[in-house]
Design an enzyme around this catalytic site. Structure first.
Site, PDB file in Angstrom:
ATOM      1  N   ASN A  61       0.828  -1.206   0.000  1.00 20.72           N
ATOM      2  CA  ASN A  61       0.000   0.000   0.000  1.00 20.72           C
ATOM      3  C   ASN A  61       0.864   1.257   0.000  1.00 20.72           C
ATOM      4  OD1 ASN A  61       0.519  -1.008   2.670  1.00 20.72           O
ATOM      5  ND2 ASN A  61      -1.031   0.325   3.534  1.00 20.72           N
ATOM      6  N   GLU A  63       0.477   5.318   0.698  1.00 19.57           N
ATOM      7  CA  GLU A  63      -0.412   6.342   1.253  1.00 19.57           C
ATOM      8  C   GLU A  63       0.010   7.736   0.825  1.00 19.57           C
ATOM      9  OE1 GLU A  63      -0.762   5.468   5.462  1.00 19.57           O
ATOM     10  OE2 GLU A  63      -1.928   3.673   5.014  1.00 19.57           O
ATOM     11  N   CYS A  72      -4.380   0.808  -2.251  1.00 20.98           N
ATOM     12  CA  CYS A  72      -4.199  -0.487  -1.588  1.00 20.98           C
ATOM     13  C   CYS A  72      -3.182  -1.356  -2.320  1.00 20.98           C
ATOM     14  CB  CYS A  72      -5.519  -1.253  -1.571  1.00 20.98           C
ATOM     15  SG  CYS A  72      -6.818  -0.518  -0.593  1.00 20.98           S
ATOM     16  N   GLU A  74      -3.340  -4.593  -2.950  1.00 25.65           N
ATOM     17  CA  GLU A  74      -3.912  -5.575  -3.893  1.00 25.65           C
ATOM     18  C   GLU A  74      -4.137  -4.963  -5.272  1.00 25.65           C
ATOM     19  OE1 GLU A  74      -4.892  -4.776  -0.880  1.00 25.65           O
ATOM     20  OE2 GLU A  74      -6.045  -6.362   0.087  1.00 25.65           O
ATOM     21  N   CYS A 111     -10.284  -5.088   0.704  1.00 23.93           N
ATOM     22  CA  CYS A 111     -11.424  -4.167   0.832  1.00 23.93           C
ATOM     23  C   CYS A 111     -12.361  -4.318  -0.372  1.00 23.93           C
ATOM     24  CB  CYS A 111     -10.923  -2.724   0.957  1.00 23.93           C
ATOM     25  SG  CYS A 111     -10.416  -1.988  -0.608  1.00 23.93           S
ATOM     26  N   CYS A 114     -10.997  -3.255  -3.791  1.00 22.71           N
ATOM     27  CA  CYS A 114     -10.026  -4.224  -4.319  1.00 22.71           C
ATOM     28  C   CYS A 114     -10.742  -5.466  -4.838  1.00 22.71           C
ATOM     29  CB  CYS A 114      -9.004  -4.605  -3.249  1.00 22.71           C
ATOM     30  SG  CYS A 114      -7.807  -3.291  -2.951  1.00 22.71           S
TER      31      CYS A 114
END
Ligand code: THU
Length: 159
Positions: A61, A63, A72, A74, A111, A114
Site C-alpha cells: 500500500n 499512502e 491499496c 492488492e 477491501c 479491491c
C-alpha cells in the site's frame, strides 16, 4: 416472493499446511509488506500475485497526505501485473497485513474496491483467481475464486 440463497465458502489453513508455491507467495508478500509506505495508518499490506507462467509480481500500500490519493496493495499488484503482462493470467493472490498498533492474528480480507478490481480480472481472463489472505500471523484463509468474497459482482455483462 422467493428467497435466493448464494452460498460461499472459505478454507482455513495453518501455515504448515500451505502448499509449496503458496509458501513462496507468502514470503514474497511479507517482503513487500515491509516496504509499504504507510506513515498515516501504520497498517502495512503486502500482496503477491502469481501469473500462469509462475512469474511473481508484488506490491504494497502507498499512502498520501491527501488520504484518498493513496492506494491499496492488492490493486497495485493486480494492475501492475495487468500493465506489465497483459497476456498472462493471474492465478493466485496472497495478501498479508501488519499493524504497528496491534498484532493482526486474524485474516485481513481485501477491501470492497479491491474485490471489485480483482473481479474485473477474473472476468477478463476467464479464469478464477485464488485468493489467500492473513494478518501478520495466525490462520490463512483461502478462496478458490474472488466470487466467494464478492458473490453479487457487477461486471461488464451488466452494462
Ligand atoms: N489497505 C490495503 O492495502 N488493502 C486493503 O484491502 C485494505 C486497506 C491499506 C490502505 C491504507 O493504506 C491502509 O491499508 C489502511 O486502510
Amino acid at each position: 416472493m422467493k428467497t435466493i440463497r448464494i452460498p460461499v465458502f472459505i478454507e482455513e489453513f495453518d501455515v504448515n499446511e500451505l502448499p509449496e508455491d503458496i509458501l513462496r507467495l507468502k514470503e514474497e508478500a511479507e517482503k513487500a509488506r515491509e516496504n509499504a509506505y504507510a506513515p498515516y495508518s501504520k497498517f502495512k499490506v503486502g500482496a503477491a500475485v502469481m501469473l500462469d507462467d509462475e512469474t511473481i509480481v508484488t506490491a504494497n500500500n502507498q499512502e498520501n497526505a491527501a488520504y484518498p490519493s493513496g492506494m491499496c496493495a492488492e490493486r497495485i499488484a493486480v494492475w501492475y501485473a495487468g500493465a506489465q503482462y497483459p497476456d498472462k493470467k493471474i492465478i493466485k493472490l496472497f495478501i498479508t497485513a501488519r499493524s504497528s498498533s496491534q498484532t493482526l492474528n486474524k485474516p485481513v480480507p481485501p477491501c470492497g474496491a479491491c474485490r471489485q478490481s480483482i473481479a474485473e480480472y477474473e472476468v477478463k481472463q476467464h479464469q478464477d483467481i485464488e485468493i489467500w489472505f492473513m494478518g501478520e500471523t495466525g490462520k490463512i484463509w483461502h478462496s478458490p475464486s474472488l466470487k466467494n468474497l464478492l458473490p453479487l459482482v457487477f461486471d461488464g455483462s451488466d452494462l
